[in-house]
Design a protein around this motif. Structure first.
Motif, PDB file in Angstrom:
ATOM      1  N   GLY A   1      15.738 -16.473 -10.303  1.00 31.04           N
ATOM      2  CA  GLY A   1      14.801 -16.600  -9.194  1.00 31.04           C
ATOM      3  C   GLY A   1      13.367 -16.509  -9.687  1.00 31.04           C
ATOM      4  N   ILE A   2      12.445 -16.923  -8.842  1.00 31.26           N
ATOM      5  CA  ILE A   2      11.025 -16.842  -9.147  1.00 31.26           C
ATOM      6  C   ILE A   2      10.354 -16.042  -8.031  1.00 31.26           C
ATOM      7  CG2 ILE A   2      10.487 -19.059  -8.071  1.00 31.26           C
ATOM      8  CD1 ILE A   2       8.318 -19.381 -10.287  1.00 31.26           C
ATOM      9  N   VAL A   3       9.528 -15.078  -8.412  1.00 30.56           N
ATOM     10  CA  VAL A   3       8.829 -14.241  -7.443  1.00 30.56           C
ATOM     11  C   VAL A   3       7.733 -15.072  -6.780  1.00 30.56           C
ATOM     12  CG1 VAL A   3       7.432 -12.160  -7.129  1.00 30.56           C
ATOM     13  CG2 VAL A   3       9.311 -12.151  -8.782  1.00 30.56           C
ATOM     14  N   THR A   4       7.758 -15.120  -5.433  1.00 27.00           N
ATOM     15  CA  THR A   4       6.766 -15.896  -4.694  1.00 27.00           C
ATOM     16  C   THR A   4       5.780 -15.015  -3.930  1.00 27.00           C
ATOM     17  OG1 THR A   4       8.240 -16.121  -2.783  1.00 27.00           O
ATOM     18  CG2 THR A   4       8.307 -17.877  -4.447  1.00 27.00           C
ATOM     19  N   ARG A   5       6.116 -13.732  -3.749  1.00 27.41           N
ATOM     20  CA  ARG A   5       5.215 -12.798  -3.074  1.00 27.41           C
ATOM     21  C   ARG A   5       5.571 -11.373  -3.455  1.00 27.41           C
ATOM     22  NH1 ARG A   5       4.161 -11.901   3.297  1.00 27.41           N
ATOM     23  NH2 ARG A   5       2.276 -10.681   3.047  1.00 27.41           N
ATOM     24  N   CYS A   6       4.566 -10.501  -3.600  1.00 23.11           N
ATOM     25  CA  CYS A   6       4.765  -9.093  -3.941  1.00 23.11           C
ATOM     26  C   CYS A   6       4.006  -8.215  -2.959  1.00 23.11           C
ATOM     27  CB  CYS A   6       4.229  -8.778  -5.334  1.00 23.11           C
ATOM     28  SG  CYS A   6       4.926  -9.731  -6.662  1.00 23.11           S
ATOM     29  N   VAL A   7       4.663  -7.162  -2.488  1.00 22.99           N
ATOM     30  CA  VAL A   7       4.026  -6.201  -1.596  1.00 22.99           C
ATOM     31  C   VAL A   7       4.378  -4.804  -2.094  1.00 22.99           C
ATOM     32  CG1 VAL A   7       3.899  -5.319   0.758  1.00 22.99           C
ATOM     33  CG2 VAL A   7       4.251  -7.757   0.373  1.00 22.99           C
ATOM     34  N   LYS A   8       3.364  -3.960  -2.327  1.00 21.40           N
ATOM     35  CA  LYS A   8       3.619  -2.595  -2.779  1.00 21.40           C
ATOM     36  C   LYS A   8       3.969  -1.727  -1.580  1.00 21.40           C
ATOM     37  CE  LYS A   8       1.927   1.189  -5.519  1.00 21.40           C
ATOM     38  NZ  LYS A   8       0.895   1.761  -6.333  1.00 21.40           N
ATOM     39  N   LEU A   9       5.050  -0.951  -1.713  1.00 30.35           N
ATOM     40  CA  LEU A   9       5.486  -0.056  -0.655  1.00 30.35           C
ATOM     41  C   LEU A   9       5.292   1.381  -1.121  1.00 30.35           C
ATOM     42  CD1 LEU A   9       8.861  -1.801   0.253  1.00 30.35           C
ATOM     43  CD2 LEU A   9       6.660  -2.064   1.394  1.00 30.35           C
ATOM     44  N   ALA A  10       4.637   2.194  -0.299  1.00 26.98           N
ATOM     45  CA  ALA A  10       4.416   3.600  -0.633  1.00 26.98           C
ATOM     46  C   ALA A  10       5.690   4.400  -0.369  1.00 26.98           C
ATOM     47  CB  ALA A  10       3.268   4.151   0.193  1.00 26.98           C
ATOM     48  N   ALA A  11       5.828   5.496  -1.079  1.00 26.24           N
ATOM     49  CA  ALA A  11       6.957   6.388  -0.854  1.00 26.24           C
ATOM     50  C   ALA A  11       6.969   6.793   0.621  1.00 26.24           C
ATOM     51  CB  ALA A  11       6.829   7.610  -1.752  1.00 26.24           C
ATOM     52  N   ASN A  12       8.164   6.857   1.212  1.00 28.00           N
ATOM     53  CA  ASN A  12       8.233   7.131   2.651  1.00 28.00           C
ATOM     54  C   ASN A  12       8.952   8.427   2.993  1.00 28.00           C
ATOM     55  OD1 ASN A  12      10.812   6.375   2.062  1.00 28.00           O
ATOM     56  ND2 ASN A  12      10.969   4.805   3.637  1.00 28.00           N
ATOM     57  N   GLY A  13       9.041   9.325   2.041  1.00 25.19           N
ATOM     58  CA  GLY A  13       9.676  10.605   2.339  1.00 25.19           C
ATOM     59  C   GLY A  13       9.861  11.430   1.085  1.00 25.19           C
ATOM     60  N   PRO A  14      10.323  12.651   1.243  1.00 27.75           N
ATOM     61  CA  PRO A  14      10.540  13.517   0.077  1.00 27.75           C
ATOM     62  C   PRO A  14      11.593  12.931  -0.852  1.00 27.75           C
ATOM     63  CG  PRO A  14      10.952  14.689   2.161  1.00 27.75           C
ATOM     64  CD  PRO A  14      10.685  13.270   2.484  1.00 27.75           C
ATOM     65  N   GLY A  15      11.323  12.994  -2.127  1.00 28.69           N
ATOM     66  CA  GLY A  15      12.275  12.498  -3.122  1.00 28.69           C
ATOM     67  C   GLY A  15      12.274  10.996  -3.299  1.00 28.69           C
TER      68      GLY A  15
END
Length: 70
Positions: free
Chosen positions: A26-40
């Protein structure tokens, strides 16, 4: 964490997470950074990937490995 960028070539990891024989390269067409959403939890990336002979779908960076940089 491996950071991906648009244009990177990827393949699914071989650790058994939703392995689909149709998703070969596959080829990456879009990237979005996701922040941690909870402990651990940790930051990750959500990637939109165009899979050859399969189509374009979202996944996370923990499910794929880079085989070539953009």
């Amino acid at each position: 964490m491996t950071l991906f960028q648009v244009g990177d070539l990827v393949k699914e990891k071989r650790n058994g997470i939703r392995k689909d024989p149709c998703k070969t390269i596959g080829i990456v067409t879009r990237c979005v950074k996701l922040a941690a959403n909870g402990p651990g939890t940790k930051d990750c990336q959500s990637l939109k990937i165009y899979w050859v002979n399969y189509g374009e779908f979202w996944t996370t960076n923990i499910r794929v490995v880079r085989i070539a940089k953009a």
